[in-house]
Design an enzyme around this catalytic site. Structure first.
Site, mmCIF file in Angstrom:
data_model
loop_
_atom_site.group_PDB
_atom_site.id
_atom_site.type_symbol
_atom_site.label_atom_id
_atom_site.label_comp_id
_atom_site.label_asym_id
_atom_site.label_seq_id
_atom_site.Cartn_x
_atom_site.Cartn_y
_atom_site.Cartn_z
ATOM 1 C CD GLU A 280 22.813 46.168 -27.580
ATOM 2 O OE1 GLU A 280 22.289 46.888 -26.703
ATOM 3 O OE2 GLU A 280 22.558 44.912 -27.865
ATOM 4 N N GLY B 83 29.021 45.365 -22.258
ATOM 5 C CA GLY B 83 28.868 46.918 -21.595
ATOM 6 C C GLY B 83 29.891 46.913 -20.383
ATOM 7 C CG HIS C 46 14.481 57.307 -22.028
ATOM 8 N ND1 HIS C 46 13.889 56.470 -22.999
ATOM 9 C CD2 HIS C 46 15.688 56.656 -21.910
ATOM 10 C CE1 HIS C 46 14.604 55.383 -23.496
ATOM 11 N NE2 HIS C 46 15.682 55.403 -22.757
ATOM 12 C CG ASP D 169 18.419 50.470 -19.355
ATOM 13 O OD1 ASP D 169 18.165 49.996 -18.486
ATOM 14 O OD2 ASP D 169 17.984 51.051 -20.540
ATOM 15 C CB SER E 235 19.615 55.367 -23.793
ATOM 16 O OG SER E 235 19.961 53.990 -24.016
HETATM 17 C C1 LIG Z 1 16.877 47.646 -21.538
HETATM 18 S S1 LIG Z 1 17.710 47.417 -23.141
HETATM 19 C C2 LIG Z 1 18.666 49.001 -23.330
HETATM 20 C C3 LIG Z 1 17.862 50.103 -23.472
HETATM 21 C C4 LIG Z 1 18.466 51.547 -23.584
HETATM 22 N N1 LIG Z 1 19.420 51.673 -22.525
HETATM 23 C C5 LIG Z 1 17.486 52.822 -23.926
HETATM 24 O O1 LIG Z 1 17.308 53.308 -22.806
HETATM 25 O O2 LIG Z 1 16.893 52.950 -24.866
HETATM 26 C C6 LIG Z 1 19.292 46.373 -22.813
HETATM 27 C C7 LIG Z 1 20.099 46.286 -23.916
HETATM 28 O O3 LIG Z 1 21.392 45.666 -23.422
HETATM 29 C C8 LIG Z 1 21.770 44.702 -24.403
HETATM 30 N N2 LIG Z 1 22.759 43.798 -23.629
HETATM 31 C C9 LIG Z 1 22.445 42.808 -23.108
HETATM 32 N N3 LIG Z 1 23.779 42.227 -22.537
HETATM 33 C C10 LIG Z 1 24.440 43.056 -22.791
HETATM 34 C C11 LIG Z 1 25.814 43.226 -22.450
HETATM 35 N N4 LIG Z 1 26.646 42.355 -21.611
HETATM 36 N N5 LIG Z 1 26.718 44.222 -22.792
HETATM 37 C C12 LIG Z 1 25.971 45.228 -23.649
HETATM 38 N N6 LIG Z 1 24.525 44.996 -23.918
HETATM 39 C C13 LIG Z 1 23.807 44.008 -23.535
HETATM 40 C C14 LIG Z 1 20.390 44.051 -24.916
HETATM 41 O O4 LIG Z 1 20.741 43.653 -26.277
HETATM 42 C C15 LIG Z 1 19.736 45.417 -24.968
HETATM 43 O O5 LIG Z 1 19.543 45.875 -26.408
#
Ligand SMILES: C[S@@+](CC[C@H](N)C(=O)[O-])C[C@H]1O[C@@H](n2cnc3c(N)ncnc32)[C@H](O)[C@@H]1O
Length: 282
Positions: free
Chosen positions: A116, A142, A18, A162, A98
């Site tokens: 998400e 994503g 971040h 991420d 984020s």
């Molecule tokens: C590391 S966390 C994200 C944290 C966020 N980017 C932050 O910085 O606050 C990863 C997220 O990706 C989601 N996720 C997992 N596979 C995914 C996919 N194929 N596409 C989108 N989101 C996904 C999970 O549910 C989780 O909320």
């Protein structure tokens, strides 16, 4: 999928990621032209640091909370502390994910899309986020969103990738998706997070990025545990592609302050350096 970010919100890796994100958003705001941000793995808007999950892991306590107590006056961290709503001598009650940081960094002319996969997380993001700019949350994969929404009409902006790295082939999936997204939008700023478990694995991640032969890559690595700590995550890695001016010096200073506050005694390192040159040789 078992991954739940509430256990990790506000840990040292979130802080490192971040700090980079907030710096890039600040840099985009230096020009008036509208920009677009795509957050491919957004999670929710805010994480309750008083929840049983956050208490159980203790990661925010050993991460952002300790950093606020130790380094509140550090100049390199001031933009980050302002963005997360930190106050001198106070414990944070909730930690912004984020999407909340991005939403808070937009102006009226700017736009962001948060993607998400988990419906409950996406709906929480939708409920919790307020922004002066135009924001939208989508429940989707994503990586598919990177294909669908790049390049954006705005010619400036940022992509954050991420993923949770739960499956062994996540790095491969991420690199493939990034290479395709970069081909679509070679002038976008890209921020790609990767875990650091040890020195051999870190070198392999760097080598895989280098093999893409994409110019202007800067890596910002921060380790706070020894390689063999058996804690799963020794460090946090962030690859910046088309980094804004000043990012290298800024991240080196900020990560040095984070390392001084959060690292195990005598452990870890900060390394911020160019991975690939301004132009690739043919
Ligand atoms: C590391 S966390 C994200 C944290 C966020 N980017 C932050 O910085 O606050 C990863 C997220 O990706 C989601 N996720 C997992 N596979 C995914 C996919 N194929 N596409 C989108 N989101 C996904 C999970 O549910 C989780 O909320």
């Amino acid at each position: 999928m078992n991954y739940r970010h509430i256990y990790h919100a506000g840990n040292f890796a979130d802080v490192a990621k971040h700090v980079g994100l907030v710096y890039c958003l600040e840099a985009l705001r230096r020009k008036d032209g509208a920009f677009f941000v795509l957050d491919s793995h957004g999670g929710r808007g805010f994480y309750d640091l008083q929840s049983p999950e956050a208490h159980k892991s203790g990661e925010a306590e050993r991460g952002v909370q300790r950093l606020i107590a130790d380094a509140f006056d550090d100049a390199a961290l001031s933009g980050y502390f302002a963005a997360i709503g930190a106050r001198r001598g106070k414990h944070l009650v909730r930690y912004p994910g984020s999407p909340a940081l991005i939403a808070g960094g937009l102006r009226t002319q700017d736009r962001a899309l948060f993607v998400e996969l988990m419906p409950a997380e996406a709906r929480a993001a939708e409920r919790e986020i307020e922004s002066p700019g135009r924001v939208r949350t989508e429940i989707a994969d994503g990586y598919a969103a990177l294909k669908a929404y790049l390049p954006p009409d705005e010619r400036r902006g940022l992509v954050l990738i991420d993923p949770p790295y739960e499956s062994l082939d996540e790095l491969k999936l991420m690199l493939r998706a990034f290479a395709d997204a970069y081909r679509r939008w070679p002038t976008g700023v890209f921020l790609l997070w990767y875990p650091i478990r040890g020195s051999t694995q870190r070198s392999l991640v760097h080598a895989r990025f280098e093999a893409l032969r994409i110019p202007k890559m800067l890596f910002a690595d921060l380790a706070i545990h020894p390689d063999d700590a058996g804690l799963g995550l020794a460090g946090s890695g962030l690859m910046l592609v088309n980094p804004p001016f000043g990012a290298e010096e800024h991240l080196r200073e900020a990560y040095t302050a984070i390392h001084a506050s959060l690292a195990d005694a005598g452990a870890g390192y900060v390394e911020v350096a160019r991975l690939t040159p301004e132009r690739m040789a043919q």
